[in-house]
Design an enzyme around this catalytic site. Sequence first.
Site, PDB file in Angstrom:
ATOM      1  N   TYR A 247       0.843  -1.202   0.000  1.00  0.00           N
ATOM      2  CA  TYR A 247       0.000   0.000   0.000  1.00  0.00           C
ATOM      3  C   TYR A 247       0.878   1.252   0.000  1.00  0.00           C
ATOM      4  O   TYR A 247       0.929   2.000  -0.944  1.00  0.00           O
ATOM      5  CB  TYR A 247      -0.958  -0.011   1.189  1.00  0.00           C
ATOM      6  CG  TYR A 247      -1.952   1.129   1.148  1.00  0.00           C
ATOM      7  CD1 TYR A 247      -3.051   1.059   0.300  1.00  0.00           C
ATOM      8  CD2 TYR A 247      -1.786   2.264   1.931  1.00  0.00           C
ATOM      9  CE1 TYR A 247      -3.966   2.100   0.234  1.00  0.00           C
ATOM     10  CE2 TYR A 247      -2.694   3.317   1.875  1.00  0.00           C
ATOM     11  CZ  TYR A 247      -3.783   3.229   1.026  1.00  0.00           C
ATOM     12  OH  TYR A 247      -4.679   4.279   0.971  1.00  0.00           O
TER      13      TYR A 247
ATOM     14  N   SER B 266      -6.449   1.115  -4.483  1.00  0.00           N
ATOM     15  CA  SER B 266      -6.549   2.543  -4.194  1.00  0.00           C
ATOM     16  C   SER B 266      -5.159   3.188  -4.320  1.00  0.00           C
ATOM     17  O   SER B 266      -4.573   3.177  -5.395  1.00  0.00           O
ATOM     18  CB  SER B 266      -7.167   2.749  -2.810  1.00  0.00           C
ATOM     19  OG  SER B 266      -7.595   4.072  -2.639  1.00  0.00           O
TER      20      SER B 266
ATOM     21  N   ASP C 292     -17.606   4.180  -8.179  1.00  0.00           N
ATOM     22  CA  ASP C 292     -16.557   4.584  -7.239  1.00  0.00           C
ATOM     23  C   ASP C 292     -16.442   6.106  -7.249  1.00  0.00           C
ATOM     24  O   ASP C 292     -15.980   6.692  -8.218  1.00  0.00           O
ATOM     25  CB  ASP C 292     -15.225   3.954  -7.637  1.00  0.00           C
ATOM     26  CG  ASP C 292     -14.152   4.130  -6.570  1.00  0.00           C
ATOM     27  OD1 ASP C 292     -14.324   4.995  -5.690  1.00  0.00           O
ATOM     28  OD2 ASP C 292     -13.137   3.414  -6.628  1.00  0.00           O
TER      29      ASP C 292
ATOM     30  N   HIS D 197     -15.944   1.900  -4.147  1.00  0.00           N
ATOM     31  CA  HIS D 197     -14.522   1.764  -3.871  1.00  0.00           C
ATOM     32  C   HIS D 197     -14.179   0.462  -3.160  1.00  0.00           C
ATOM     33  O   HIS D 197     -13.019   0.100  -3.045  1.00  0.00           O
ATOM     34  CB  HIS D 197     -14.067   2.962  -3.033  1.00  0.00           C
ATOM     35  CG  HIS D 197     -12.584   3.172  -3.027  1.00  0.00           C
ATOM     36  ND1 HIS D 197     -11.847   3.351  -4.182  1.00  0.00           N
ATOM     37  CD2 HIS D 197     -11.687   3.232  -2.006  1.00  0.00           C
ATOM     38  CE1 HIS D 197     -10.573   3.523  -3.872  1.00  0.00           C
ATOM     39  NE2 HIS D 197     -10.440   3.441  -2.568  1.00  0.00           N
TER      40      HIS D 197
END
Length: 715
Positions: free
Chosen positions: A487, A567, A651, A686
Amino acid sequence: MKQLLPALLATSMLAGCSQPPSETAEKPMQATQPTINYVQTRQSTQVDEYFGEQVADPYRWLEDDRSDETAEWVKAQNQVTFAYLDNIPYRDEAKQRITKLWNYERVGAPFKEGDYTYFFKNDGLQNQSVLYRTDKDGNTEVFLDPNQFSEDGTTSLAGLSFSKDGSKLAYSISEGGSDWRKVIVIDTQNKAQLEAPLVDIKFSGIAWYGNEGFYYSSYDKPEGSELSAKTDQHKLYYHKLGQPQTNDELVYGGTEAEKHRYVGAYVTEDDRYLVVEAAVSTSGNKLYIRDLQKPDSELVTVLDHTDSDTSVVESLGEELLLVTNLNAPNKKIVKVSAASPGVENWQDFIPETENVLTINTGAGYLYAEYMVDAISKVIQYDFQGKQVRTVELPGVGSVGGFGAKKEDKLVYYYFGNYTMPNTIFAFDPQTGVSDVYYRPKVAFDSEAYESKQVFYHSKDGTKVPMIITYKKGTKLDGTNPTQLYGYGGFNASITPGFSPAWAGWLDLGGVLAVANLRGGGEYGKAWHKAGTQMQKQNVFDDFIAAAEYLIDNKYTDSSHLMVRGGSNGGLLVGAVMTQRPELFKVAIPQVGVLDMLRYHTFTAGAGWAYDYGTAEDSKEMFSYLKGYSPVHNVKAGVQYPATLVTTGDHDDRVVPAHSFKFAAELQAKQAGTNPTLIRIETNAGHGAGTPTAKQIELYADMYSFALYNMGIKSL
């Protein structure tokens, strides 16, 4: 009163990885690729100028999520993608195996509200978890079933908050995965709806004051598309029950001086103080309090700048406990008088340590959770700041919970890791004893797998931790299908935790590697800042170095390595696959931030500038962003990894145009035979609240796509 966010509703978007089938361990054969008739995406002549430099944006038209042309493009792309996925011989088997792992009863920790004890439960494959309650006589009933909100399960429970005496409940719902919410208020005794739903609420908690009303936050509904139009002035309102929403009192955010992208509020447990936090980005906030016992009192400033993340932990009558990283990158607890709460009056209560602090309260105590190389350690304190004990945890992993009301006798916490399903423990703060409250029964043999934490060095020499999970006895011969996940942003920490999605990859024969990259919060604010703005390349270098470690140490090789992230993690995947395309066989960027020159023009994207900077900041910042922006770094004639871009058409956090444009660039420029596909979930956002059935289908598609392109012939 704190808003309750059930852990069961936050189904993990992380996936796992594992070890190879024995029949392919020696020399896997490349699966025969079907012919793909890609969609021919129209290119426009759109050109933008940044500091004198011309930048083409030929797929700008895909940003219009309301156009018929975009809708037809989405439909055509899905037809191509699912035709390809249908050709994978073991896709259905992968779905069946993941379904079996997902199909176990999950029960949440109990919590008391009024005369009832509530808990969430999912029977296994229910699209949404159900809220139950038990009365004083032990009778249990379904209280709120989100599976009844919509026929297809795409309307989800997004948050809930009980009034002070538990007689009323306000809960928010998300339709189609959107961040825009409706709030519904009911009488908990008879479940009757008390008034018309509140609408157009976004990025908001629900903070009751007594039983009469609550605070919430929202934006004015934007002109144009509500899914992609910019929203940047958040406002705090007070809603009094029985009054129309149009009469709600504007508390903060209505003036230019009070303009912030994010405004949130909560009321201390004793109903004494309203706490207001205001921020212009996802990092740093101003802080205000109001004494609700004094009629017409004004907001009092605690912090008038956004140089720290600071919030109120507890109200002790005339004193407040705050948690802050102001001059304390790993966070500390301070005490201050509510009458004079300025920084100059702060006194250290629990000092900063070398490890990052997260704080919770319950049953009259404080619980300080520290991350030690991304592994949890918990210390119990009393409200005089005295250390009571180090809580004995059941192993090496991550904890969650430790939050309860002051009058509660027990506090509950979750504990798990990549191989141990999340188990709920009841902790007695008087004795320090933890007893198992609920241990799930999963069709996954935890004892057959092991996790190992390693440390490797990034390009600049920085030591980075990574946890690798695999089946015991796995041969390190460089042929194991391996999933590398990361991430690296927004101060978010990726700690060990179980999910049926991770278990699904392990069960299919993969190795799972999760790297704790800079940009995250694993080592405090300094670690976060080392992966932001003009240092963002550090994050990509950390991830590339993780891949090289896995290859050098024979866990896998480049022909068996998948990278995945969602993301900000989707940006990570997009960046590394365009910088080092030869290093990976498969890339799966999910709901990614992929157009770094325009991300800040959509919805609340401008709030991410603390991490990214924007193309409008300076010529240097523009050049830096353009240098790694995935959409702008796809080059013709390069063979990119087999790529499955995933997104949702609703999203409104990271708008799907990011994924649309990236997929179009890849399809136009990809050399070689590796497929470049996009999977667009319809009526989905999302990720939060995604129905179980859709999650299982997504993971089955991603995993079978990955294995198929690694040359795995059968499971």
